[in-house]
Design an enzyme around this catalytic site. Structure first.
Site, PDB file in Angstrom:
ATOM      1  N   CYS A   5       0.871  -1.182   0.000  1.00 22.82           N
ATOM      2  CA  CYS A   5       0.000   0.000   0.000  1.00 22.82           C
ATOM      3  C   CYS A   5       0.908   1.232   0.000  1.00 22.82           C
ATOM      4  O   CYS A   5       2.064   1.140  -0.389  1.00 22.82           O
ATOM      5  CB  CYS A   5      -0.982  -0.026   1.173  1.00 22.82           C
ATOM      6  N   ASN A   8       2.498   1.530   4.348  1.00 23.28           N
ATOM      7  CA  ASN A   8       2.704   0.268   5.061  1.00 23.28           C
ATOM      8  C   ASN A   8       2.375   0.380   6.551  1.00 23.28           C
ATOM      9  O   ASN A   8       3.037  -0.206   7.396  1.00 23.28           O
ATOM     10  CB  ASN A   8       4.131  -0.247   4.841  1.00 23.28           C
ATOM     11  N   CYS A  10      -1.371   0.786   7.322  1.00 17.93           N
ATOM     12  CA  CYS A  10      -2.809   0.517   7.445  1.00 17.93           C
ATOM     13  C   CYS A  10      -3.205  -0.740   6.663  1.00 17.93           C
ATOM     14  O   CYS A  10      -3.363  -1.813   7.239  1.00 17.93           O
ATOM     15  CB  CYS A  10      -3.643   1.712   6.967  1.00 17.93           C
ATOM     16  N   ARG A  11      -3.375  -0.607   5.364  1.00 14.90           N
ATOM     17  CA  ARG A  11      -3.935  -1.694   4.561  1.00 14.90           C
ATOM     18  C   ARG A  11      -3.017  -2.891   4.380  1.00 14.90           C
ATOM     19  O   ARG A  11      -3.419  -4.034   4.605  1.00 14.90           O
ATOM     20  CB  ARG A  11      -4.380  -1.157   3.197  1.00 14.90           C
ATOM     21  N   SER A  12      -1.791  -2.652   3.946  1.00 21.25           N
ATOM     22  CA  SER A  12      -0.916  -3.804   3.676  1.00 21.25           C
ATOM     23  C   SER A  12      -0.556  -4.582   4.946  1.00 21.25           C
ATOM     24  O   SER A  12      -0.494  -5.820   4.892  1.00 21.25           O
ATOM     25  CB  SER A  12       0.323  -3.395   2.879  1.00 21.25           C
ATOM     26  N   ASP A 124      -8.311   3.748   1.417  1.00 18.54           N
ATOM     27  CA  ASP A 124      -7.357   4.066   2.477  1.00 18.54           C
ATOM     28  C   ASP A 124      -8.124   4.634   3.668  1.00 18.54           C
ATOM     29  O   ASP A 124      -8.737   5.701   3.566  1.00 18.54           O
ATOM     30  CB  ASP A 124      -6.341   5.084   1.959  1.00 18.54           C
TER      31      ASP A 124
END
Length: 161
Positions: A5, A8, A10-12, A124
C-alpha cells in the site's frame, strides 16, 4: 508474497496479518512467506497505525509486531506475487518492475475476489474513523480468503514434495 500500500501502516499490514493467519490455520504457515511494504518511505520503521492494530485486535489478530518498510524493486526476484491494495500502488509497482516477468507478478488484491473485483481499490482508511478501519479490514479479509483459496492447492502440493 508481498502486500503493498502507500505507507505500510494501514492496509498492507492488515493483509499481511490476515494472510499469515490463514496460512497458519491451514497448517501451511511454514510453506508461505508473507510480507508487506509501502510505496513511500514516510513511515519506515514505525509500527502499524494504532487504529490498524485495534481493528485487527477486534477480529482476533495481532498486528503489534509490524514495522513499516518501503518496497524495493530488487525484491521482485525473490517474490512470486506482489499484491497491490489499490491501482495507484499497482501503477507504481509496474513502473518499478524492469521485466515482463516481474510485471506479471503484480496483481490487485480485490481482483482475486469475485464479489469485490468491481470495486478495484481497497480504500485508504488513514483519514477516517475506527468504523472505516473495520470496514477495510472486512474487505481485506474477504479478498485474502479468496486469494488463499486460489493458492492453497499449489502450496499444499509444494508442501508435500
Amino acid at each position: 508474497m508481498c502486500f503493498v500500500c502507500a505507507g505500510n501502516i494501514c492496509r498492507s499490514p492488515m493483509a499481511e496479518v490476515v494472510f499469515t493467519s490463514l496460512a497458519a490455520r491451514a497448517g501451511l504457515g511454514a510453506h508461505v512467506s508473507v510480507a508487506s511494504a509501502g510505496t513511500g518511505d514516510w513511515h519506515v520503521g514505525e509500527q502499524a497505525d494504532g487504529r490498524t492494530v485495534a481493528a485487527l485486535h477486534r477480529r482476533g489478530y495481532d498486528g503489534t509486531a509490524h514495522r513499516a518498510r518501503q518496497f524495493e524493486a530488487e525484491w521482485f526476484a525473490d517474490l512470486d506475487l506482489v499484491v497491490a491494495l489499490d491501482r495507484s500502488h499497482e501503477r507504481i509497482l509496474r513502473s518499478w518492475a524492469t521485466t515482463d516477468e516481474d510485471r506479471g507478478k503484480i496483481g490487485l488484491l480485490l481482483a482475486f475476489d469475485a464479489g469485490q473485483v468491481h470495486l478495484g481499490d481497497v480504500p485508504d482508511p488513514y483519514y477516517s474513523d475506527d468504523r472505516m478501519f473495520d470496514e477495510v479490514l472486512g474487505m481485506i479479509e474477504r479478498a485474502c480468503i479468496a486469494l488463499f483459496r486460489q493458492l492453497q492447492p499449489a502450496v499444499r502440493q509444494g508442501a508435500t514434495q
